[in-house]
Design an enzyme around this catalytic site. Structure first.
Site, PDB file in Angstrom:
ATOM      1  N   ASN A  92       0.847  -1.205   0.000  1.00 23.58           N
ATOM      2  CA  ASN A  92       0.000   0.000   0.000  1.00 23.58           C
ATOM      3  C   ASN A  92       0.873   1.242   0.000  1.00 23.58           C
ATOM      4  OD1 ASN A  92       0.660   0.653   2.826  1.00 23.58           O
ATOM      5  ND2 ASN A  92      -0.499  -1.211   3.252  1.00 23.58           N
ATOM      6  N   ASP A 107      -4.998  -5.989   4.942  1.00 25.65           N
ATOM      7  CA  ASP A 107      -6.074  -6.774   5.550  1.00 25.65           C
ATOM      8  C   ASP A 107      -6.135  -8.191   4.964  1.00 25.65           C
ATOM      9  OD1 ASP A 107      -6.912  -4.770   7.247  1.00 25.65           O
ATOM     10  OD2 ASP A 107      -8.172  -3.829   5.716  1.00 25.65           O
ATOM     11  N   LYS A 123       7.787 -17.750 -10.584  1.00 28.92           N
ATOM     12  CA  LYS A 123       7.115 -16.614 -11.197  1.00 28.92           C
ATOM     13  C   LYS A 123       5.871 -17.095 -11.967  1.00 28.92           C
ATOM     14  CE  LYS A 123       7.885 -12.951 -14.479  1.00 28.92           C
ATOM     15  NZ  LYS A 123       8.457 -12.767 -15.785  1.00 28.92           N
ATOM     16  N   PHE A 127      -4.330   3.511  14.912  1.00 28.45           N
ATOM     17  CA  PHE A 127      -4.586   4.544  13.913  1.00 28.45           C
ATOM     18  C   PHE A 127      -5.810   4.136  13.116  1.00 28.45           C
ATOM     19  CE2 PHE A 127      -1.298   7.840  13.389  1.00 28.45           C
ATOM     20  CZ  PHE A 127      -0.528   7.524  14.502  1.00 28.45           C
ATOM     21  N   LYS A 130     -13.482   1.401  15.785  1.00 25.39           N
ATOM     22  CA  LYS A 130     -12.218   0.641  15.805  1.00 25.39           C
ATOM     23  C   LYS A 130     -11.607   0.656  17.191  1.00 25.39           C
ATOM     24  CE  LYS A 130     -11.082   1.228  10.978  1.00 25.39           C
ATOM     25  NZ  LYS A 130     -10.380   1.953   9.936  1.00 25.39           N
ATOM     26  N   LYS A 160     -11.018  -2.825  18.917  1.00 29.82           N
ATOM     27  CA  LYS A 160      -9.622  -3.251  19.081  1.00 29.82           C
ATOM     28  C   LYS A 160      -9.102  -2.963  20.492  1.00 29.82           C
ATOM     29  CE  LYS A 160      -8.984  -2.654  14.127  1.00 29.82           C
ATOM     30  NZ  LYS A 160      -8.036  -2.777  13.033  1.00 29.82           N
TER      31      LYS A 160
END
Ligand code: CTP
Length: 437
Positions: free
Chosen positions: A246, A315, A325, A359, A373, A377
């Protein structure tokens, strides 16, 4: 280096007050214009006449003893000061300062000044160790008060330990360094970021050097605390040459690790994929996948006091990791993804003494998702940012965040550098941990 600098020196009533004479003398020799305010107790240890003679300025002890009709003395002193230095600072004056009391000339001036304030505590070792004193010092540090930590050794009360006023030569050295650095950046109390930069970052160079001479001006808010920070993105392998990742740059996590280090913590940085330069003097544990990150954080979990999950964890990961490959075949290719472990949620379930900060990167309904969250969490704080906002997303040097706890918004931080966000966040955490203890 102190030529023309106006220093208001507060002398309070501990046995170390006798050292104020040497301190005055040395500051004056360096060119400073020193104006002394003594508390009533200080006059039991050293006379006004001594300090008046050394500074060639009137010494103040009584708020109501107005010698110049044209001015109000405590306001005049508060306004003229380039620095207010309290040395020695007793537990009593520290408590008064922390709670905004103003019942004598010194504390009234301290409340009225907008100049930077530096204190050099001196007291009995057990007093210095008392939770109330520590808490008060934390409050002051929180507001940007600079500390010159006491030295260790034989104390006048007969105990050996920490509490001895730092030597006047060293205090002068610290004051000189402070002005040398301050002259590079203008100081205004109305700019908290600057105050922070001075109290924490700006003094860094000085700290490194002054450590060698035995004094530390560093902020000790997180001294002795073990802080684990995760930063960057994760890499989820598809085959030997391809992966899913990401946009996380790792900059926010790095800023937190650096700030924790500057606040005296022992920092472990679990570092995923990043293009940015990690901070120096923190222990780096490189990882790739979410699973690696989970294992690395789990290793550090039991001994950690604060865990901050700034990493952008994937996730999902490919169900199958190809050893060779993948060859090109057909017009489409489907990859099946399976869910990764949610590291933060797993840690939240195991939480005992750890202070856990998560975060939440959101593109909509910031507060709702962030607080959901936090609950799910089991975090103590959650730092939410709207990643669609300009200057507040991945890769930038700035961030604008909302910090929530279980009861709702703790603080909204306008767009500012990630370093400033990090300092503010850690100060909130340190304050809350101190309160909890
Ligand atoms: N996090 C984690 N492990 C994961 C996913 C997220 O530890 N597998 C942590 C992140 O490090 C962050 C917090 O959980 O501190 C929230 O991450 P975020 O991506 O905003 O939330 P998700 O739980 O992944 O939810 P969603 O993607 O649906 O917003």
């Amino acid at each position: 280096m102190l030529n023309g600098k106006k220093i208001v020196l507060g002398v309070t009533g501990g046995i170390a007050a006798y050292k104020a004479a040497t301190l005055c003398s040395k500051l004056v020799q360096k060119g400073a214009d020193v104006h002394v305010i003594m508390t009533a107790s200080a006059t039991q240890f050293i006379t006004e006449l001594t300090l008046q003679t050394l500074t060639r300025n009137a010494v103040y002890t009584d708020t109501f003893d107005e010698r110049e009709p044209a001015v109000v003395s405590h306001i005049n002193l508060a306004d003229m000061a380039d620095l207010v230095l309290v040395a020695p600072a007793t537990a009593n004056v520290i408590a008064k300062m922390a709670h905004g009391m103003a019942d004598d000339m010194l504390t009234t001036t301290l409340l009225a000044t907008t100049a930077p304030v530096m204190i050099a505590p001196a007291m009995n070792v057990h007093m210095y160790d008392h939770p109330a004193v520590k808490h008060n010092m934390n409050l002051l540090a929180e507001r940007g008060t600079l500390m010159i930590e006491p030295g260790e050794g034989l104390l006048a009360c007969g105990y050996v330990g920490k509490g001895r006023l730092e030597e006047p030569e060293t205090i002068v050295d610290v004051v000189e360094r402070f002005f040398a650095q301050r002259d590079e950046v203008s100081w205004k109390r109305s700019e908290p970021a600057l105050v922070e930069a001075f109290a924490l970052g700006g003094a860094q160079e000085g700290i490194q050097e002054s450590m060698q001479s035995g004094v530390s001006v560093q902020n000790t808010l997180l001294k002795g605390k073990k802080v684990v920070v995760t930063a960057g993105g994760t890499i989820e392998r598809i085959d030997p040459v391809r992966y899913i990742t990401n946009d996380s740059s790792g900059k926010m996590g790095f800023a937190i690790a650096a700030a924790a280090r500057d606040l005296g913590a022992d920092v472990k940085l679990v570092m995923g994929s990043t293009q940015a330069q990690p901070p120096e003097n923190v222990q780096i544990i490189p990882v790739q996948s979410a699973q690696d990150m989970y294992e690395a954080v789990s290793q550090e979990w039991d001994g950690a006091d604060i865990v901050i999950k700034a990493a952008a964890v994937a996730d999902y990961r490919p169900k199958e990791v190809y050893m060779e490959k993948i060859k090109k075949k057909g017009d489409t290719l489907s990859l099946e993804l399976v869910k990764n472990i949610d590291i933060l949620e797993t840690l939240g379930k195991r939480k005992t003494h750890q202070y856990l900060i998560g975060f939440a990167a959101e593109t909509q309904s910031l507060e709702m998702y962030a607080r959901e969250k936090l609950e799910r969490k089991n975090c103590d704080l959650i730092v939410a940012n709207d990643v669609t906002r300009s200057g507040a997303g991945f890769g930038t040097d700035t961030n604008a965040v909302h910090i929530y706890d279980r009861d709702g918004l703790v603080e909204e931080l306008e767009l500012m550098s990630k370093e400033d966000v990090a300092h503010r966040l850690l100060r909130i955490a340190a304050e809350r941990i101190a309160g909890r203890n």
